[in-house]
Design a protein around this motif. Structure first.
Motif, mmCIF file in Angstrom:
data_model
loop_
_atom_site.group_PDB
_atom_site.id
_atom_site.type_symbol
_atom_site.label_atom_id
_atom_site.label_comp_id
_atom_site.label_asym_id
_atom_site.label_seq_id
_atom_site.Cartn_x
_atom_site.Cartn_y
_atom_site.Cartn_z
ATOM 1 N N VAL A 22 17.140 13.834 -26.660
ATOM 2 C CA VAL A 22 16.290 13.922 -25.470
ATOM 3 C C VAL A 22 14.913 14.476 -25.819
ATOM 4 C CG1 VAL A 22 16.015 15.010 -23.209
ATOM 5 C CG2 VAL A 22 18.223 14.068 -23.877
ATOM 6 N N ILE A 23 14.880 15.516 -26.651
ATOM 7 C CA ILE A 23 13.583 16.085 -27.042
ATOM 8 C C ILE A 23 12.737 15.045 -27.779
ATOM 9 C CG2 ILE A 23 12.484 17.727 -28.627
ATOM 10 C CD1 ILE A 23 14.679 19.731 -27.828
ATOM 11 N N ALA A 24 13.349 14.368 -28.753
ATOM 12 C CA ALA A 24 12.609 13.364 -29.521
ATOM 13 C C ALA A 24 12.191 12.191 -28.637
ATOM 14 C CB ALA A 24 13.458 12.874 -30.692
ATOM 15 N N GLY A 25 13.132 11.729 -27.796
ATOM 16 C CA GLY A 25 12.849 10.573 -26.948
ATOM 17 C C GLY A 25 11.802 10.856 -25.895
ATOM 18 N N ALA A 26 11.932 11.996 -25.206
ATOM 19 C CA ALA A 26 10.981 12.340 -24.139
ATOM 20 C C ALA A 26 9.586 12.584 -24.702
ATOM 21 C CB ALA A 26 11.462 13.573 -23.373
ATOM 22 N N TYR A 27 9.515 13.223 -25.857
ATOM 23 C CA TYR A 27 8.209 13.481 -26.478
ATOM 24 C C TYR A 27 7.556 12.160 -26.891
ATOM 25 C CZ TYR A 27 4.663 15.237 -29.681
ATOM 26 O OH TYR A 27 3.467 15.482 -30.311
ATOM 27 N N TRP A 28 8.316 11.288 -27.521
ATOM 28 C CA TRP A 28 7.775 10.010 -28.006
ATOM 29 C C TRP A 28 7.320 9.126 -26.840
ATOM 30 C CZ3 TRP A 28 9.244 4.819 -27.526
ATOM 31 C CH2 TRP A 28 8.616 3.932 -28.400
ATOM 32 N N ILE A 29 8.139 9.044 -25.797
ATOM 33 C CA ILE A 29 7.784 8.225 -24.630
ATOM 34 C C ILE A 29 6.526 8.772 -23.962
ATOM 35 C CG2 ILE A 29 8.511 7.521 -22.308
ATOM 36 C CD1 ILE A 29 11.409 7.524 -23.380
ATOM 37 N N GLY A 30 6.451 10.091 -23.838
ATOM 38 C CA GLY A 30 5.283 10.704 -23.216
ATOM 39 C C GLY A 30 3.998 10.390 -23.955
ATOM 40 N N ARG A 31 4.033 10.490 -25.265
ATOM 41 C CA ARG A 31 2.841 10.199 -26.055
ATOM 42 C C ARG A 31 2.455 8.722 -25.957
ATOM 43 N NH1 ARG A 31 -0.483 13.467 -26.741
ATOM 44 N NH2 ARG A 31 -1.025 13.227 -28.948
ATOM 45 N N MET B 60 7.992 18.161 -20.849
ATOM 46 C CA MET B 60 8.934 17.159 -20.346
ATOM 47 C C MET B 60 10.166 17.111 -21.236
ATOM 48 S SD MET B 60 9.386 14.917 -17.935
ATOM 49 C CE MET B 60 10.184 13.345 -17.519
ATOM 50 N N ALA B 61 9.949 17.177 -22.548
ATOM 51 C CA ALA B 61 11.067 17.138 -23.493
ATOM 52 C C ALA B 61 11.966 18.360 -23.317
ATOM 53 C CB ALA B 61 10.530 17.071 -24.919
ATOM 54 N N GLY B 62 11.364 19.551 -23.269
ATOM 55 C CA GLY B 62 12.153 20.771 -23.123
ATOM 56 C C GLY B 62 12.820 20.887 -21.772
ATOM 57 N N GLY B 63 12.112 20.493 -20.715
ATOM 58 C CA GLY B 63 12.675 20.575 -19.369
ATOM 59 C C GLY B 63 13.899 19.714 -19.198
ATOM 60 N N ASN B 64 13.871 18.515 -19.746
ATOM 61 C CA ASN B 64 15.014 17.616 -19.620
ATOM 62 C C ASN B 64 16.134 17.951 -20.599
ATOM 63 O OD1 ASN B 64 14.488 15.189 -17.651
ATOM 64 N ND2 ASN B 64 12.538 15.596 -18.647
ATOM 65 N N ALA B 65 15.780 18.462 -21.763
ATOM 66 C CA ALA B 65 16.804 18.769 -22.765
ATOM 67 C C ALA B 65 17.559 20.044 -22.456
ATOM 68 C CB ALA B 65 16.160 18.880 -24.147
ATOM 69 N N VAL B 66 16.897 21.012 -21.784
ATOM 70 C CA VAL B 66 17.527 22.325 -21.614
ATOM 71 C C VAL B 66 17.886 22.597 -20.152
ATOM 72 C CG1 VAL B 66 17.382 24.785 -22.174
ATOM 73 C CG2 VAL B 66 16.150 23.129 -23.575
ATOM 74 N N CYS B 67 16.920 23.073 -19.365
ATOM 75 C CA CYS B 67 17.301 23.510 -18.007
ATOM 76 C C CYS B 67 16.174 23.376 -17.003
ATOM 77 C CB CYS B 67 17.816 24.949 -18.029
ATOM 78 S SG CYS B 67 16.687 26.127 -18.820
ATOM 79 N N GLY B 68 15.517 22.237 -16.999
ATOM 80 C CA GLY B 68 14.559 21.929 -15.953
ATOM 81 C C GLY B 68 13.407 22.905 -15.846
ATOM 82 N N SER B 69 13.134 23.346 -14.610
ATOM 83 C CA SER B 69 11.977 24.194 -14.332
ATOM 84 C C SER B 69 12.011 25.499 -15.121
ATOM 85 C CB SER B 69 11.905 24.508 -12.835
ATOM 86 O OG SER B 69 11.824 23.329 -12.073
ATOM 87 N N SER B 70 13.204 26.065 -15.320
ATOM 88 C CA SER B 70 13.318 27.327 -16.060
ATOM 89 C C SER B 70 12.841 27.163 -17.492
ATOM 90 C CB SER B 70 14.774 27.816 -16.044
ATOM 91 O OG SER B 70 15.213 28.055 -14.728
ATOM 92 N N ALA B 71 13.220 26.058 -18.114
ATOM 93 C CA ALA B 71 12.791 25.801 -19.491
ATOM 94 C C ALA B 71 11.286 25.567 -19.549
ATOM 95 C CB ALA B 71 13.532 24.589 -20.058
#
Length: 335
Positions: free
Chosen positions: A105-114, A126-137
């Motif tokens: 998720v981190i790799a995919g979200a980062y790559w798609i975003g760029r 976006m990568a951290g929020g989706n991979a871990v815990c949303g708004s808290s991350a």
């Protein structure tokens, strides 16, 4: 002292009272349609009422409190109903699943975003929020990479929109694909949904057992937040997009996760009276139902329409990566 407490609590009361009222109504309706259950009805009623009758700004403080705090308390109390034996049922496969999911998720979200033209800071959040815990991350990552408030707000909104869509769809996908396979459904929900509230809400659409195990998968992800924040901060420093180094930060693991683990340890090593587990389960269930009602009340469909097509494409693309990756890993690891 009482006057001071009342002054602070007064803004919370309208939204909190409404959330409790919707939760009670949902519990009563569940007696007529037991297959849906109180949790499912609570969030559905909340969505309907929140987008029609109860749009008043004065309710926002109380529904926010109900959504966040009561759900956190619910997770803490869940620790009295879980032992290391329960966690052990996840097994090494469960841990490998979480590590594979987070990396993908981190790799995919980062790559798609760029690729879609988002800057590096927004892509990392976006990568951290989706991979871990949303708004808290996102809240923990943002200061580490010096993201501004506008960037943070946009990504939090996008992650919550994506999480809402997945929360309302993945439970039914899990039931259709995995039937009675408890761990498979729990891994799908706990390994993909963005916030703790979305995990609880989504798993509640299945059954209470799925809530318990999905939370275990979710908490395993949250524990790795420390690592994610550290890695992102180092990357931001290496890429020259931050100016500060070595600034003092709060420990990023949420307090309720720490309390959950403490109560789980106590419950694992000491035989507690049934009053503890039964009482914790009862209170936790009511907190959870009230929080789900608040989540529904706070779900504003207008936000779906405000975000531009590029944002929506980003969210849907990341959601597709998460869902497909989860299904593939569950199949490969035989969870």
């Amino acid at each position: 002292m009482f006057t001071n407490f009342y002054t602070k609590a007064k803004p919370i009361l309208p939204g909190l009272g409404l959330s409790v009222g919707v939760a009670i109504l949902a519990k009563l309706l569940a007696l007529l349609v037991p297959k849906l259950g109180g949790a499912t009805l609570a969030i559905l009623l909340g969505i309907i009422l929140g987008n029609t009758i109860f749009k008043q700004p004065a309710l926002a403080v109380g529904t926010k409190f109900s959504e966040s705090r009561l759900l956190e308390y619910s997770v803490v109390l869940l620790g009295f109903t879980v032992t290391f034996q329960t966690i052990g049922e996840m097994g090494i496969k469960g841990l490998i699943f979480i590590l594979l999911m987070m990396t993908t998720v981190i790799a995919g979200a980062y790559w798609i975003g760029r690729k879609l033209g988002f800057n590096e800071k927004m892509s990392m959040m976006m990568a951290g929020g989706n991979a871990v815990c949303g708004s808290s991350a996102i809240g923990a990552i943002a200061p580490s990479i010096e993201a501004n408030d506008e960037e943070k707000g946009q990504i939090i909104t996008l992650v919550n929109l994506l999480g809402t869509i997945m929360m309302l769809t993945l439970p039914f996908l899990g039931i259709a694909l995995f039937g009675d396979a408890l761990l498979s459904k729990s891994a799908l929900l706990g390994g993909t949904l963005q916030s703790v509230g979305q995990v609880v809400a989504g798993a509640s659409l299945v059954n209470p057992e799925t809530v318990k195990y999905a939370i275990l998968f979710k908490i395993t992800r949250i524990i790795f937040l420390v690592v994610v924040v550290f890695v992102f901060e180092r990357k931001a420093q290496r890429d020259g997009i931050v100016t500060k180094k070595g600034s003092k930060k709060k420990f990023p693991i949420p307090w309720y996760v720490t309390c959950f683990l403490i109560f789980c340890i106590i419950n694992s090593f000491f035989t507690l009276p049934a009053l503890f587990s039964d009482g914790a389960h009862f209170v936790s269930t009511w907190f959870e139902t009230t929080a789900l009602a608040a989540i529904g009340l706070r779900l504003d469909f207008r936000k779906f329409l405000k975000e531009g097509p590029r944002f929506l494409l980003y969210g849907l693309s990341v959601g597709a990566v998460q869902t497909i990756a989860a299904l593939v890993f569950i199949f490969i690891l035989h969870i």
